[in-house]
Design an enzyme around this catalytic site. Structure first.
Site, short mmCIF file in Angstrom:
data_model
loop_
_atom_site.label_atom_id
_atom_site.label_comp_id
_atom_site.label_asym_id
_atom_site.label_seq_id
_atom_site.Cartn_x
_atom_site.Cartn_y
_atom_site.Cartn_z
N LYS A 236 0.85 -1.19 0.00
CA LYS A 236 0.00 0.00 0.00
C LYS A 236 0.89 1.25 0.00
CE LYS A 236 -3.95 1.60 2.81
NZ LYS A 236 -4.84 1.19 3.93
N SER B 98 -9.67 1.21 3.09
CA SER B 98 -8.81 1.99 2.25
C SER B 98 -7.78 1.17 1.47
CB SER B 98 -8.08 3.02 3.10
OG SER B 98 -7.25 2.40 4.05
N SER C 96 -9.76 -1.30 7.22
CA SER C 96 -9.21 -1.10 5.88
C SER C 96 -8.48 -2.29 5.25
CB SER C 96 -8.27 0.10 5.87
OG SER C 96 -9.00 1.29 6.00
#
Lengths: 485, 149
Positions: free
Chosen positions: A76, A153, A177
């Site tokens: 990420k 996310s 997330s």
């Protein structure tokens, strides 16, 4: 089977037997990204040249004792890697790409284990969101239906794993997330106990809640990655000193005699019937495997998400203070003075959701309001945590839904921040209690979108959670299903 | 002037200071203590919890947060932030009399480390190099803190 579709265990076996080279495996993932990412927008930085150099090096050394040696992964866009642009998908760091001069502990540990970082994945700006729509690079689309979001996310990591653009990926879970996008994209993802994995070098959102975890194609892979990244870190004082057990040894497939809790508060009237049925079907699978289902109550469940949306913005307002255009990030010309410079650099750099959270946090922490908001939320957090401690006196794990529905369509919550927050209702209680929780595929809805089952354990109980999830995965038969792309 | 100000706040203190004849450092320390006392008095006052913010309040909060708002954004954020405040207002109903506040969920307390500068992970100059502003003699040149540059 294409090489990029392999799991860690399968790829490791082929690498070890020299049936394939690390370069071939890496190239297969890179080609897959080039082929399908145009439709998904999961990968925001491609570190291909460096990845191929590392792959060749690992091939020439020929050592595959580590299960992660030569395994390509994506991180990420909040994991700092030395020399690799990392922007948290925010214009505040993108306009002059932030290039960290150091590695996060997690990517450093993966590098030491031989894993190959091939790039960065899309996320909501500074991980604030549940749909990857607040990213400055635009939305990530769900590989199962590109009209829908991949969740957030960690939506980029989820879509990338589901679409076989990598063998595994790293996400972060502050308020759900990792688990929510894993459920939306039909893969596994674990939020470990707070402090089980190091946060060092990962851009902070809410420091008392942030956790680091893997997103994988099956539970065994989760165990392998968690093994490599877990453990105390002198660079993160909030990591726990407990020794890291051998997580793969915990995957015995045996859940006989285990007590599995079903909390009534997660099954309110009016909930999505397909979601309810998917968890009840999972309960039946566990019964067949010899476990006992126990009805339990977690009375403060309904307060967990409001509690999250006090604590998180307060900590956000503090953590985002560092993005002022001085040490890194967006800069402006001809500022009248320093205060004007801060205002302009921040206003131009941050997107709306980040601004909303900064302002809510600033308000809630301002003189006179601290006790009413932050301290009250910290006390409610204690009550939520006690609920779980009480429940774990009688059950080994708790099962529940991950999400209130399947992946929603892009733009569905565009003008309503609170509607987006309600996506977290099943995901916030575990955050408040700091307990491990994972998402594992538990079927498909009528709209053909994947569904996720949440399995949670007591603090430091990752072994049990992984064992239960692995046993379920092997019996339920939903693992390994791929979207048509 | 300074003594008058203190006198109005605390007569006993004003009396003591005349007896002890402070030097400058002592004065600064005591003065700081008063500022803290003044603020703690503010902290103990709990204003009413609001679930609707006006555009003026939003402008004030944005200023505290070092954010500029564009034309029309005050109203937009006032509406959105009010909806969020209404949502989190649910917590006010919870009886938390029996609960201590949780700051660290796994029960860690006061983690110490040696007070030593570490350069094994990253070099100071490499950290400075990420700044978009000019670097002079290992320092970042920022716009002036006072007035125009």
């Amino acid at each position: 089977m294409s090489l990029h579709a392999l799991t860690i265990t399968e790829a490791h076996e082929k690498l070890r037997k020299k049936e394939i080279s690390c370069e071939e495996l890496t190239r297969s993932c890179l080609e897959r990204i080039e082929k399908v990412d145009g439709a998904l927008n999961a990968v925001v930085y491609r570190n291909f040249d460096r990845a191929l150099l590392e792959a060749k090096k690992i091939d020439s050394e020929g050592k595959f004792s580590s299960p992660l040696a030569g395994i390509p992964y994506l991180a990420k866009d909040v994991y700092c890697e030395e020399g690799v642009p990392t922007t948290a998908c925010s214009n505040v760091l993108r306009s002059k790409d932030y290039v960290p001069p150091f590695d996060s502990t997690t990517t450093k540990r993966l590098k030491a284990a031989g894993a190959i970082s091939i790039g960065k994945t899309n996320t909501d700006e500074f991980t604030m969101g549940a749909s990857t729509e607040t990213s400055c690079y635009g939305v990530t689309r769900n590989p199962w239906d590109t009209k829908r979001v991949a969740g957030g996310s960690s939506g980029g990591s989820a879509a990338a794993v589901a679409a076989d653009e990598c063998i595994f990926a790293l996400g972060t879970d502050t308020g759900g997330s990792i688990r929510q996008p894993a459920a939306f994209c039909g893969l596994t993802g674990i939020r470990p106990t707070y402090g089980r994995t190091s946060r060092y070098g990962v851009m902070s959102m809410a420091s008392s809640l942030d956790t680091i975890g893997p997103m994988c194609k099956n539970v065994e892979d989760l165990a392998i990655v968690l093994q490599a990244i877990a453990g105390a870190d002198p660079l993160d004082g909030t990591t726990g000193k407990k020794p890291v057990p051998d997580y793969t040894k915990a995957l015995t497939g045996n859940v006989k005699g285990m007590k599995i809790g079903l909390p009534k508060e997660y099954f309110a009237d009016g909930m999505n019937e397909e979601i309810r049925a998917s968890v009840m079907n999972a309960a039946d699978v566990f019964k067949k495997l010899g476990a006992t289902i126990v009805d339990i109550s977690l009375p403060h469940t309904a307060y967990a998400t409001p509690c999250y949306y006090v604590l998180c913005p307060c900590e956000v307002s503090s953590n985002m203070a560092r993005y002022d255009g001085i040490r890194y990030g967006h800069t402006v010309k001809n500022a009248e003075n320093l205060v004007d410079y801060y205002h302009r650099a921040r206003s131009e750099g941050f997107g709306n959701e980040v601004k909303r959270r900064i302002m809510i946090g600033t308000y809630a922490l301002s003189a006179g309001y601290y006790d009413a908001y932050y301290r009250q939320a910290q006390k409610v957090r204690t009550l939520i945590s006690r609920d779980f401690a009480e429940a774990y006196k009688t059950v080994d794990v708790i099962i529940a839904p991950v999400t209130p529905g399947t992946a929603f369509t892009v733009g569905a919550h565009e003008s309503d921040p609170v509607a987006m927050y309600l996506e977290d209702i099943f995901l916030s209680p575990q955050v408040m209690a700091g307990i491990p929780a994972l998402s594992v595929p538990c079927g498909f809805a009528k709209n053909s979108m994947p569904l996720g089952l949440q399995i949670m354990g007591p603090q430091w109980g990752e072994e049990t959670v992984l064992r239960v999830a692995d046993a379920y995965e092997k019996s339920a038969g939903f693992a390994g299903k791929k979207p048509a792309l | 002037m300074q003594m008058e100000e203190f006198g109005s706040m605390n007569d006993e203190y004003a009396h003591n200071t005349t007896v002890f004849c402070m030097n400058n450092t002592e004065f600064i320390i005591l003065h700081s203590a008063f500022i803290i006392l003044k603020y703690s008095a503010v902290l103990h006052y709990t204003p009413p919890i609001m679930t609707a913010l006006t555009a003026d309040q939003v402008r004030h909060i944005a200023k505290l947060a070092r954010l500029n708002l564009k034309e029309g954004e005050e109203e937009k954020f006032a509406k959105e932030l009010s909806a969020i405040l209404t949502y989190i207002d649910a917590l006010q109903k919870v009886n938390t009399k029996s609960a201590e506040a949780t700051a660290q969920i796994t029960g860690l307390e006061s983690i110490f480390r040696e007070d030593r500068i570490r350069t094994d992970n990253v070099q100071p100059d490499a950290l400075l190099a990420t700044s978009p502003l000019p670097i002079i003699d290992h320092q970042i040149q920022t716009p002036s803190a006072h007035g125009s540059t």
